[in-house]
Design a protein around this motif. Structure first.
Motif: not given
Ligand SMILES: Cc1ncc(C[n+]2csc(CCOP(=O)(O)OP(=O)(O)O)c2C)c(N)n1
Ligand code: SF4
Lengths: 251, 357
Positions: A76-77, A79-81, A83-85, A110, A115, B62-63
């Motif tokens: 999940a972390v 994925t966040g990175v 999607r942001a970059r 994921a 992803e 967490n995303m």
């Protein structure tokens, strides 16, 4: 006289001393992941996501940007990175407690979203960091501190085959189970890891490599016995092999 | 000046986030905030943003943690049970000192509870919620215009202090419609770059680590002391509250959010009956306006705290005012909103010296 360097630390590893026990395969896997990062020339774009487990210090060992995730949440972390970059290259490095127990939902989704991240999954059939408790991947009959009489299918269920489960998800672009118990296996594992990164770099989908790995400390075996246990027992339950390859020939 | 438009609270907050330069939203549907999630799903692609429906609130938080580590504006909205699931992640975000905004459209609890408006998550929002010595900045709007303004302010405070911010609202403010004026668009390119800590391309730089982890207790304590220093700075500079009808007030209500707005109509009614009562409405719930509330309470014959809970903010009211003989509490819970008449009755009893309310 000119010198030729035949062997050196990969640039993508820092000079921090590894914290792993003697005979533990985490160190080997770190090295080949770093070699792949060097060979692909992606150090500057790469973000490593460390799990909670023995590899919680992976952030300190890889010389790339890094994030320390909560137990099980690395996908999940990541994925966040991503999607942001979207220009970043993101990989998670996770144990089998992290990925196959507490983080099962995150890895499945994921993978299923395709992803554009890469996961290195260390399957040592036990919880290393917390002192040898049972993992979902522990073998039947295996004695751990929380299955002191041996894992019993009636009570604790069966060893979880994560790669076999994930191979059905359409978002997977590369999936292979490897080991690093011999030089030949290390070479093969490195190729697999490179492809799992290429799945991301070439925008094909999610890439994962499951690495069967030793935990001499909590298996109660010495490093050599551990390799025999891995070869005789772990590989029987978890046969090595390629599950998905949409990456094709490497450029 | 921009024109006013009629909008639903949840959607207004979504639009405010977009106008504040937020282009990234991770969330999971839950009543009574689903319009927020749906609005972002429609709206973000129009502005080259990214909306992702996560597999759970655990994943969503967490995303957000990963995205915030890159220095990108990011948010989610949820409601009570969803925010409970996020607590571990919020603790990591606070520990790693990352900016982001959470909107909690509170509903009745505990457990699955119901889907009616409530204020029973005040403790969770202001006293931690997750583990460790951390604080979120918690802002509680009382109107939809204020919801819009606080979203923008929330992003700015999150950036300024590298701290998670929560907009604590409820199903009533989320669902109702009011005319609002939206802020001007801020383009993502004009936002702070956070180049001193965010994970951008590492070319020519040392690798950076973002985490809430330090195995050395001495160093971890130092980090905690630094967080506390930051929290003191926030406390000194970011208190927000509003006072109503206080110039000649002999009595005072305390209430926040939806309760605050209802109390304004109660006061109008009370004043028609000749009772001089005012209202102190905290807007920043953390940091709580202790000093300001104490000052406002000076000379008041009774201070009546009204909440849509069994009594949570009342603890901070007591900490602020100390003299508990003048402090009274009345609350309804489970998603029930106290009626103005009901509150008037309570007020009249208290003023008449009946302490059994
Ligand atoms: C929410 C939460 N639950 C439990 C733990 C404790 N914990 C830390 S590591 C771990 C298991 C690690 O095992 P594995 O993922 O197999 O990695 P290994 O140590 O074997 O490399 C557990 C249970 C934690 N840190 N957080
Ligand atoms: S406890 Fe096991 S997995 Fe952890 S470092 Fe030691 S050998 Fe490796």
């Amino acid at each position: 006289m000119s010198k030729t360097i035949l062997f050196k630390r990969p640039d993508a590893l820092t000079d921090r001393e590894l914290t792993y026990c003697p005979g533990c395969h985490h160190g080997i896997v770190h090295r080949i992941v770093a070699e792949v990062i060097d060979e692909l020339g992606i150090r500057d774009e790469t973000v490593n996501i460390a799990p909670v487990g023995c590899s919680v210090f992976a952030n300190d060992f890889f010389d790339t940007h890094g994030i320390g995730a909560a137990h099980g949440r690395a996908p999940a972390v990541a994925t966040g990175v991503k999607r942001a970059r979207p220009d970043s290259i993101v990989f998670t490095y996770q144990g089998d407690g992290d990925l196959a127990a507490i983080g099962t939902a995150e890895i499945v989704h994921a993978a299923n979203r395709g992803e554009r991240i890469t996961t290195i999954f260390i399957n040592n059939a036990i919880y290393g960091m917390t002192g040898g408790q049972m993992a979902p991947t522990s073998l039947l009959g295996m004695k751990t501190t929380t299955s002191p009489y041996g894992r019993d299918a009636r009570r604790e269920g069966y060893p979880l085959h994560v790669s076999e489960l994930l191979k059905e998800t359409a978002g997977i672009a590369y999936l292979e189970r490897v080991a690093v118990s011999s030089p030949q296996e290390v070479i093969k594992a490195k190729k697999a890891i490179k492809k799992a990164f290429l799945a991301q770099i070439n925008d094909i989908g999610f890439g994962m490599v499951e690495v069967l790995s030793t935990c001499p400390t909590n298996w109660g075996l010495d490093p050599v016995e551990s390799i025999s246990y891995l070869n005789d027992k772990l590989k029987k339950e978890y046969p090595l092999g390629l599950f998905v390859d949409k990456v094709g020939d490497m450029k | 000046m921009a024109e006013k438009v009629m909008v639903k609270g949840n959607e207004a907050m979504g639009e405010a986030a977009v106008r504040s330069g937020c282009r990234l939203y991770f969330g999971y549907p839950i009543t009574p905030q689903s319009e927020f999630t749906e609005y972002m799903a429609r709206r973000l692609p129009e502005v080259n943003g990214t909306f992702l429906q996560s597999e759970s609130e655990v994943s969503a938080v967490n995303m957000i943690y990963g995205a915030a580590a890159t220095g990108t504006r990011v948010m989610t909205s949820t409601s009570s049970p969803g925010f409970s699931l996020m607590q571990e992640g919020v603790s990591y975000i606070a520990g790693a000192e990352l900016p982001c905004v959470f909107v909690n459209v509170v509903r009745g609890g505990p457990g699955l509870g119901d889907i009616q408006p409530a204020q029973s998550d005040y403790f969770q929002a202001t006293k931690g919620g997750g583990h460790g010595d951390y604080h979120m900045i918690v802002l509680a709007p009382g109107t939809i215009q204020e919801s819009v303004d606080l979203i923008k302010k929330g992003f700015d405070l999150a950036d300024k202090y590298r701290n998670p911010v929560m907009i604590l609202t409820d199903g009533m403010l989320g669902q109702m419609m009011e005319p609002v004026e939206f802020p001007e668009f801020v383009e993502p390119d004009d936002l702070p770059t956070h180049s001193d800590w965010a994970l951008k391309n590492a070319e020519g730089e040392n690798a950076r680590i973002v985490r809430a982890f330090n195995i050395d207790p001495v160093e971890l304590e130092e980090l905690n002391i630094a967080y506390q220093k930051k929290y003191r700075k926030i406390t000194e500079n970011e208190i927000i509250y509003k006072e109503y009808f206080m110039d000649d007030a002999e009595y005072m209500f305390v209430g926040y959010g939806t309760m605050g707005r209802i109390l304004i109509s109660v006061i109008k009614e009370a004043r028609e009956q000749g009772i001089k009562i005012g209202l102190f409405r905290p807007i920043s719930l953390w940091p709580f306006p202790y000093k300001e509330l104490k000052k406002a309470s000076e000379g008041k014959k009774a201070i009546i705290d009204i909440e849509m809970s069994e009594g949570q903010m009342i603890e901070d009211v007591k900490l602020a005012i100390e003299d508990s003989s003048r402090i009274h509490f009345y609350g309804r819970s489970g998603g029930i909103i106290p009626e103005p008449n009901e509150i008037l009755d309570v007020m009249n009893k208290i003023i008449g010296g009946d302490n059994n309310v």
